[in-house]
Design an enzyme around this catalytic site. Structure first.
Site, PDB file in Angstrom:
ATOM      1  N   GLU A  94      45.554  34.552  54.594  1.00  0.00           N
ATOM      2  CA  GLU A  94      46.523  35.377  55.312  1.00  0.00           C
ATOM      3  C   GLU A  94      46.791  34.773  56.684  1.00  0.00           C
ATOM      4  O   GLU A  94      46.121  33.840  57.115  1.00  0.00           O
ATOM      5  CB  GLU A  94      45.984  36.800  55.462  1.00  0.00           C
ATOM      6  CG  GLU A  94      44.655  36.871  56.210  1.00  0.00           C
ATOM      7  CD  GLU A  94      44.138  38.295  56.361  1.00  0.00           C
ATOM      8  OE1 GLU A  94      44.733  39.044  57.170  1.00  0.00           O
ATOM      9  OE2 GLU A  94      43.160  38.651  55.671  1.00  0.00           O
ATOM     10  N   TYR A  95      47.767  35.338  57.370  1.00  0.00           N
ATOM     11  CA  TYR A  95      48.042  34.897  58.736  1.00  0.00           C
ATOM     12  C   TYR A  95      46.908  35.323  59.659  1.00  0.00           C
ATOM     13  O   TYR A  95      46.312  36.389  59.498  1.00  0.00           O
ATOM     14  CB  TYR A  95      49.343  35.521  59.240  1.00  0.00           C
ATOM     15  CG  TYR A  95      50.593  34.970  58.595  1.00  0.00           C
ATOM     16  CD1 TYR A  95      51.113  33.738  58.982  1.00  0.00           C
ATOM     17  CD2 TYR A  95      51.250  35.684  57.605  1.00  0.00           C
ATOM     18  CE1 TYR A  95      52.265  33.231  58.390  1.00  0.00           C
ATOM     19  CE2 TYR A  95      52.402  35.197  57.010  1.00  0.00           C
ATOM     20  CZ  TYR A  95      52.906  33.962  57.406  1.00  0.00           C
ATOM     21  OH  TYR A  95      54.042  33.461  56.815  1.00  0.00           O
TER      22      TYR A  95
END
Length: 216
Positions: A107-108
């Protein structure tokens, strides 16, 4: 504005419920979680190429002791080689026989868009990581991700891998084929002294027989 959450009503149709935890949850009374019908727990094991969660072994041992199914997840770094990330995961979690399949959280994070890898670079790096874990454990790992990250990097590239999708606002009806759903990040249990105040809640989409296929 208060978040309106319809997920608590939607998840009633699923019979297999779990949580995911890391050192942020502090000391956990796994016996109490078992009493509250927590059936599985994905526990953070490693991050990047050099970080081991200091609560991993205690969490796994204690959860298993009360009969909660456990899995170990890795937080994927865009700044480390996939080979060294796979190495620290394998060295940390060891033999997973009888446990849930490996999971990778991709994920970011606080890196900045300018430093994010191009889609083709991320796909190549993540694929190398997944290949090493599949060779080691004989099962395709499950990929945990957010909607935003899924749309940019995962969609159309890893269709053969189990998907664990995060959506704490509404059911992921627009994403086909997901296996796990993180539907809440504000779960509360008497057995968790959460240093951050909340626990992630998850469900498995399927029957008990289908759930059994998600074990090494």
């Amino acid at each position: 504005m208060k978040k309106i959450n319809i997920n608590q009503f939607w998840v009633k149709q699923y019979s297999i419920h779990g949580i995911d935890v890391s050192h942020h949850q502090g000391d956990i009374d796994w016996e109490k979680l078992k009493e509250e019908n927590v059936q599985f727990a994905y526990i953070k094991a490693t991050e990047g190429s050099g970080h081991v969660d200091d609560q991993f072994e205690d969490n796994r041992r204690q959860a298993q002791a009360v009969g909660i199914h456990t899995g170990a997840y890795h937080f994927f770094s865009f700044e480390s080689a996939p080979e060294t990330q796979a190495k620290i995961y394998i060295e940390t979690v060891g033999d997973l026989s009888g446990q849930m399949i490996p999971a990778v959280d991709v994920e970011y994070y606080a890196l900045g868009d300018a430093k994010m890898p191009r889609p083709e670079e991320l796909v190549d790096s993540l694929q190398r990581f997944l290949d090493i874990l599949e060779e080691e454990y004989g099962k395709k790992p499950v990929i945990y991700t957010t909607y935003k990250f899924y749309s940019r990097y995962i969609r159309g590239n890893f269709s053969e891998y189990p998907l664990w999708i995060r959506n704490t606002y509404y059911p992921p009806l627009d994403i086909a084929g997901w296996s796990f759903w993180q539907y809440c990040d504000e779960g509360r249990f008497e057995g968790v002294a959460d240093q951050q105040g909340d626990v992630d809640l998850d469900v498995f989409r399927g029957t008990k027989a289908e759930f059994e296929k998600f074990f090494v």
